[in-house]
Design a protein around this motif. Structure first.
Motif, mmCIF file in Angstrom:
data_model
loop_
_atom_site.group_PDB
_atom_site.id
_atom_site.type_symbol
_atom_site.label_atom_id
_atom_site.label_comp_id
_atom_site.label_asym_id
_atom_site.label_seq_id
_atom_site.Cartn_x
_atom_site.Cartn_y
_atom_site.Cartn_z
ATOM 1 N N TRP A 1 8.097 -54.228 -14.158
ATOM 2 C CA TRP A 1 8.261 -55.423 -15.316
ATOM 3 C C TRP A 1 7.050 -55.316 -16.015
ATOM 4 N N GLU A 2 6.425 -54.246 -15.921
ATOM 5 C CA GLU A 2 5.507 -54.984 -17.171
ATOM 6 C C GLU A 2 6.352 -54.437 -18.882
ATOM 7 N N MET A 3 5.464 -54.479 -19.683
ATOM 8 C CA MET A 3 5.851 -54.722 -20.899
ATOM 9 C C MET A 3 5.617 -52.714 -21.781
ATOM 10 N N ILE A 4 6.421 -53.156 -22.578
ATOM 11 C CA ILE A 4 5.783 -51.651 -23.731
ATOM 12 C C ILE A 4 6.184 -52.002 -25.011
ATOM 13 N N GLY A 5 5.828 -51.852 -26.231
ATOM 14 C CA GLY A 5 6.085 -51.849 -27.501
ATOM 15 C C GLY A 5 5.868 -53.287 -28.366
ATOM 16 N N GLU A 6 5.116 -54.241 -27.327
ATOM 17 C CA GLU A 6 4.984 -55.907 -28.306
ATOM 18 C C GLU A 6 4.073 -56.040 -29.152
ATOM 19 N N MET A 7 3.610 -54.685 -29.237
ATOM 20 C CA MET A 7 2.463 -54.772 -29.725
ATOM 21 C C MET A 7 3.086 -54.292 -31.634
ATOM 22 N N ALA A 8 4.239 -53.827 -31.601
ATOM 23 C CA ALA A 8 5.167 -53.791 -32.767
ATOM 24 C C ALA A 8 5.746 -54.992 -33.488
ATOM 25 N N PHE A 9 5.852 -55.952 -32.352
ATOM 26 C CA PHE A 9 5.844 -57.084 -32.969
ATOM 27 C C PHE A 9 5.265 -58.195 -33.325
ATOM 28 N N PHE A 10 4.083 -57.703 -32.921
ATOM 29 C CA PHE A 10 2.805 -58.182 -34.154
ATOM 30 C C PHE A 10 1.602 -57.704 -34.156
ATOM 31 N N GLY A 11 1.965 -56.440 -34.735
ATOM 32 C CA GLY A 11 0.320 -55.667 -35.016
ATOM 33 C C GLY A 11 0.844 -56.090 -36.708
ATOM 34 N N SER B 1 3.907 -51.276 -38.819
ATOM 35 C CA SER B 1 5.093 -51.484 -37.954
ATOM 36 C C SER B 1 5.273 -49.811 -37.842
ATOM 37 N N VAL B 2 4.324 -48.634 -38.063
ATOM 38 C CA VAL B 2 4.193 -48.052 -37.017
ATOM 39 C C VAL B 2 4.101 -47.226 -36.017
ATOM 40 N N ARG B 3 5.014 -47.051 -35.139
ATOM 41 C CA ARG B 3 4.711 -46.721 -33.288
ATOM 42 C C ARG B 3 3.694 -45.965 -33.179
ATOM 43 N N ASN B 4 2.549 -45.859 -31.782
ATOM 44 C CA ASN B 4 1.680 -45.308 -31.730
ATOM 45 C C ASN B 4 1.512 -44.636 -30.947
ATOM 46 N N ALA B 5 3.254 -45.497 -30.281
ATOM 47 C CA ALA B 5 2.730 -44.487 -28.527
ATOM 48 C C ALA B 5 4.292 -43.893 -28.139
ATOM 49 N N SER B 6 4.051 -43.079 -27.820
ATOM 50 C CA SER B 6 6.242 -42.733 -26.966
ATOM 51 C C SER B 6 5.594 -43.501 -25.911
ATOM 52 N N VAL B 7 6.800 -43.525 -24.947
ATOM 53 C CA VAL B 7 7.117 -43.528 -23.374
ATOM 54 C C VAL B 7 7.882 -42.555 -22.707
ATOM 55 N N ILE B 8 7.840 -41.527 -21.912
ATOM 56 C CA ILE B 8 8.313 -40.682 -21.210
ATOM 57 C C ILE B 8 8.186 -41.614 -20.019
ATOM 58 N N ALA B 9 9.708 -41.999 -19.159
ATOM 59 C CA ALA B 9 10.013 -42.260 -17.962
ATOM 60 C C ALA B 9 9.761 -41.523 -16.702
ATOM 61 N N ARG B 10 9.002 -41.439 -15.636
ATOM 62 C CA ARG B 10 8.865 -40.231 -14.991
ATOM 63 C C ARG B 10 9.966 -40.767 -13.450
ATOM 64 N N GLU B 11 10.949 -41.944 -13.874
ATOM 65 C CA GLU B 11 12.016 -41.585 -12.431
ATOM 66 C C GLU B 11 13.089 -42.834 -13.654
ATOM 67 N N PRO B 12 14.315 -43.207 -13.088
ATOM 68 C CA PRO B 12 14.835 -43.758 -13.163
ATOM 69 C C PRO B 12 15.000 -45.261 -13.911
ATOM 70 N N SER B 13 15.221 -45.659 -15.045
ATOM 71 C CA SER B 13 14.496 -46.656 -15.333
ATOM 72 C C SER B 13 15.581 -47.861 -16.399
ATOM 73 N N GLU B 14 14.791 -49.259 -15.904
ATOM 74 C CA GLU B 14 16.181 -50.530 -17.473
ATOM 75 C C GLU B 14 15.401 -50.622 -18.599
ATOM 76 N N VAL B 15 15.865 -50.458 -19.877
ATOM 77 C CA VAL B 15 14.887 -50.959 -20.039
ATOM 78 C C VAL B 15 15.482 -52.190 -21.473
ATOM 79 N N ILE B 16 14.658 -53.061 -21.497
ATOM 80 C CA ILE B 16 15.659 -54.471 -22.256
ATOM 81 C C ILE B 16 15.077 -54.131 -23.303
ATOM 82 N N VAL B 17 15.981 -54.232 -24.670
ATOM 83 C CA VAL B 17 15.569 -54.599 -25.673
ATOM 84 C C VAL B 17 15.293 -54.971 -26.331
ATOM 85 N N LEU B 18 14.198 -55.869 -27.210
ATOM 86 C CA LEU B 18 14.376 -57.530 -27.764
ATOM 87 C C LEU B 18 14.678 -56.989 -29.094
#
Length: 75
Positions: A9-19, A22-39
């Motif tokens: 339940w932790e959040m990622i990508g929120e800095m793109a909305f407020f930064g 608009s350039v992404r500064n990190a990538s995310v790789i899931a270690r296990e099956p995950s669900e993602v909510i895109v806003l």
């Protein structure tokens, strides 16, 4: 290089909305099956209009992460 491990339940990508960039500064790789909510920005704007306190909390989180990140890059 690994920067952080995101927990349930932790959040990622929120800095793109407020930064300022608009350039992404990190990538995310899931270690296990995950669900993602895109806003999308217009969805987040609607949510903030309905729940202004959420915008305040998210803005505070972004500032905390920016401060943490800036300290991580200083040797």
């Amino acid at each position: 290089r690994e920067i952080a491990v995101i927990k349930h339940w932790e959040m990622i990508g929120e800095m793109a909305f407020f930064g300022s960039e608009s350039v992404r500064n990190a990538s995310v790789i899931a270690r296990e099956p995950s669900e993602v909510i895109v806003l999308l920005m217009f969805s987040l704007t609607e949510i903030f209009n309905k729940y202004p306190s959420l915008k305040t909390k998210l803005t505070d989180l972004v500032h905390m992460r920016q401060e943490y990140n800036s300290k991580q890059w200083v040797s």
